[in-house]
Design a protein around this motif. Structure first.
Motif, short mmCIF file in Angstrom:
data_model
loop_
_atom_site.label_atom_id
_atom_site.label_comp_id
_atom_site.label_asym_id
_atom_site.label_seq_id
_atom_site.Cartn_x
_atom_site.Cartn_y
_atom_site.Cartn_z
N GLY A 128 -10.08 -19.80 6.69
CA GLY A 128 -9.93 -19.82 5.24
C GLY A 128 -10.91 -18.90 4.53
N LEU A 129 -12.18 -18.94 4.94
CA LEU A 129 -13.18 -18.10 4.30
C LEU A 129 -12.89 -16.62 4.53
N LEU A 130 -12.48 -16.27 5.74
CA LEU A 130 -12.14 -14.88 6.03
C LEU A 130 -10.91 -14.44 5.24
N ALA A 131 -9.91 -15.31 5.15
CA ALA A 131 -8.71 -14.98 4.39
C ALA A 131 -9.03 -14.79 2.92
N ALA A 132 -9.92 -15.64 2.38
CA ALA A 132 -10.31 -15.50 0.98
C ALA A 132 -11.07 -14.20 0.76
N ALA A 133 -11.96 -13.86 1.70
CA ALA A 133 -12.69 -12.60 1.59
C ALA A 133 -11.74 -11.40 1.63
N GLY A 134 -10.77 -11.44 2.52
CA GLY A 134 -9.77 -10.37 2.58
C GLY A 134 -8.96 -10.28 1.30
N ALA A 135 -8.65 -11.44 0.69
CA ALA A 135 -7.89 -11.45 -0.55
C ALA A 135 -8.68 -10.81 -1.70
N LEU A 136 -9.98 -11.07 -1.75
CA LEU A 136 -10.81 -10.45 -2.79
C LEU A 136 -10.91 -8.95 -2.59
N LEU A 137 -11.01 -8.51 -1.34
CA LEU A 137 -10.98 -7.08 -1.06
C LEU A 137 -9.64 -6.48 -1.49
N GLN A 138 -8.57 -7.24 -1.32
CA GLN A 138 -7.24 -6.78 -1.74
C GLN A 138 -7.20 -6.59 -3.25
N VAL A 139 -7.83 -7.50 -3.99
CA VAL A 139 -7.88 -7.38 -5.44
C VAL A 139 -8.56 -6.07 -5.85
N VAL A 140 -9.71 -5.80 -5.22
CA VAL A 140 -10.44 -4.57 -5.53
C VAL A 140 -9.61 -3.34 -5.14
N ALA A 141 -8.91 -3.43 -3.98
CA ALA A 141 -8.07 -2.31 -3.55
C ALA A 141 -6.96 -2.04 -4.56
N GLY A 142 -6.41 -3.10 -5.14
CA GLY A 142 -5.37 -2.93 -6.14
C GLY A 142 -5.85 -2.21 -7.38
N LEU A 143 -7.15 -2.25 -7.62
CA LEU A 143 -7.74 -1.58 -8.79
C LEU A 143 -8.32 -0.22 -8.45
N SER A 144 -8.11 0.25 -7.22
CA SER A 144 -8.70 1.52 -6.78
C SER A 144 -8.28 2.67 -7.69
N PRO A 145 -9.26 3.44 -8.18
CA PRO A 145 -8.92 4.57 -9.06
C PRO A 145 -8.46 5.81 -8.30
N SER A 146 -8.71 5.86 -6.98
CA SER A 146 -8.38 7.05 -6.20
C SER A 146 -8.10 6.69 -4.76
N LEU A 147 -7.51 7.63 -4.03
CA LEU A 147 -7.26 7.44 -2.61
C LEU A 147 -8.54 7.28 -1.83
N ALA A 148 -9.60 8.00 -2.22
CA ALA A 148 -10.87 7.93 -1.50
C ALA A 148 -11.44 6.52 -1.55
N VAL A 149 -11.37 5.90 -2.73
CA VAL A 149 -11.88 4.53 -2.86
C VAL A 149 -11.02 3.57 -2.04
N LEU B 283 0.82 -1.21 0.00
CA LEU B 283 0.00 0.00 0.00
C LEU B 283 0.86 1.26 0.00
N ALA B 284 2.06 1.18 0.60
CA ALA B 284 2.95 2.34 0.56
C ALA B 284 3.33 2.68 -0.88
N VAL B 285 3.67 1.65 -1.66
CA VAL B 285 4.04 1.88 -3.06
C VAL B 285 2.82 2.32 -3.87
N LEU B 286 1.65 1.73 -3.59
CA LEU B 286 0.44 2.08 -4.33
C LEU B 286 0.04 3.53 -4.06
#
Length: 421
Positions: A288-309, A243-246
């Motif tokens: 496992g289910l919580l880790a998978a949910a967190g991983a999917l949120l991470q995917v969306v975070a990687g595609l964030s168009p802005s700091l607000a998102v 996240l620091a680099v992003l």
């Protein structure tokens, strides 16, 4: 339990004060960022090689005495460092030796403190006690990091080490007044329920390091937990790096923006610890289910168009990660028989050290190849895909009989899923 939590809050704050100041002290002595990393690695390295022996010691020795002595020794190391700093006699070799000694003592202190906290509550409340411990850790980290700057500014670097030494002595002074719940000590010494009529002390062979390692390797749910935690730690938990680099790169933010993101992560960790404390029967499947949910949120975070998102996504990411960690810790500390828990935690500490030392370089290589966004997306998909595949294999494989030796030498059959509760 309230006294124990208060003591650990003070101790965690002192530890984070020292960790923060230690990095500054190394930079002051050497002016090298690489030397700072070396000091951290030297302190962590004993966990890789000595944790199995430390866990065996925790299973063999009385728990309260073990914690009191280890805390006093850690305090002595902190006071020694404070004295050397005050006398201007500290140098890099001395600092590395003291860091290594701290790491060795911690291989005993860590599992002993964790299991002593569990002994203070009834068995059904252990997941809640672990959640409270996670909350105390997060709060102590925030307090200690903030106090480090104030202490150094007004009293100097040595004062932070002295304050940490006092925090260890406070824990050691509280330990004699703690009262484990009825039967906890007997269960620890015999490995059975107090009413089972087992012999009073385990045989020496049953206290061997090999016994704990064998139990861990032959326990499917613990191996599954190690796999989930390992892949998540390498590709999904190093938000301080990704996240620091992003934030400072593709999202064109500055240090202040990343500071805000870090604060939101910390708040999410505290909320997650509170929610995790409400878990009654955590399982590897839950982790496992919580880790998978967190991983999917991470995917969306990687595609964030802005700091607000990104800010909107960071909070639930931290919450899910914290609840998953609490659930995993509860499974790890309650699944093994009482007489093996120290050694199982020793095995876990060795494995975790491999992740902590090897994860950042691997993630750094991924970021070099794919960039910050690509690393977050690829890492998240890898985590979610691996966990999904594991759940699918478990569902198709069904129940697997697991034989567990009892304390009397008999063998009882248990049905266990590879990632089941």
């Amino acid at each position: 339990m309230r006294w124990w939590s208060a003591a650990n809050l003070v101790s965690n704050a002192g530890t984070w004060m020292q960790l923060t100041v230690q990095n500054l002290l190394v930079l002051q002595i050497t002016g090298s960022a690489a030397a700072t990393g070396l000091s951290i690695s030297v302190q962590a390295a004993p966990a890789l090689f000595v944790s199995l022996l430390g866990g065996a010691a925790v299973d063999r020795w009385p728990r309260k005495l073990t914690v009191a002595v280890s805390q006093a020794l850690l305090g002595a190391v902190a006071f020694t460092t404070a004295l050397l700093v005050a006398l201007d006699r500290i140098d890099m070799p001395a600092l590395l030796v003291l860091a290594a000694v701290t790491g060795v003592i911690a291989t005993v202190d860590g599992p002993a403190c964790a299991l002593l906290g569990n002994d203070l509550v009834p068995r059904e409340d252990v997941p809640s006690a672990i959640g409270v411990g996670a909350l105390v850790h997060s709060a102590g980290r925030l307090a200690g990091t903030a106090l480090a700057g104030v202490t150094v500014g007004f009293l100097g670097t040595g004062a932070a080490y002295a304050a940490n030494g006092l925090s260890f002595l406070f824990v050691a002074s509280v330990v004699p007044f703690l009262r484990p719940v009825h039967g906890a000590v007997a269960e620890h010494r015999t490995g059975t329920e107090p009413t089972a009529g087992a012999r009073a002390v385990p045989a020496p062979a049953e206290l061997s390091v090999r016994e704990g390692l064998r139990f861990f390797v032959r326990r499917p749910r613990l191996m599954a937990l190690a796999g989930i935690t390992g892949i998540s730690s390498v590709f999904g938990r190093n938000y301080g790096l990704t996240l620091a680099v992003l934030v400072t790169g593709p999202l064109a933010g500055g240090a202040g923006s990343f500071g805000t993101v870090s604060t939101v992560l910390a708040v999410g960790g505290i909320i997650g610890a509170i929610l995790g404390a409400r878990l009654r029967r955590p399982s590897v499947r839950t982790v496992g289910l919580l880790a998978a949910a967190g991983a999917l949120l991470q995917v969306v975070a990687g595609l964030s168009p802005s700091l607000a998102v990104l800010m909107v996504l960071v909070l639930p990411m931290a919450v899910v990660e914290s609840v998953s960690d609490t659930a995993g810790t509860a499974v790890l500390q309650t699944d093994p028989p009482a007489h093996l828990r120290g050694r199982v935690l020793g095995v876990w500490s060795s494995i975790g050290t491999v992740w902590s030392l090897g994860g950042p370089p691997l993630l750094g290589l991924l970021m070099e190849w794919a960039g910050a966004r690509g690393a977050l997306v690829a890492g998240g998909l890898l985590i979610a895909g691996s966990i999904g595949a594991g759940l699918l294999v478990r569902r198709r494989g069904g129940l697997t009989p697991v034989t567990v030796p009892t304390k009397d030498g008999d063998v009882t059959g248990r049905e266990a899923l590879s990632t089941a509760a």
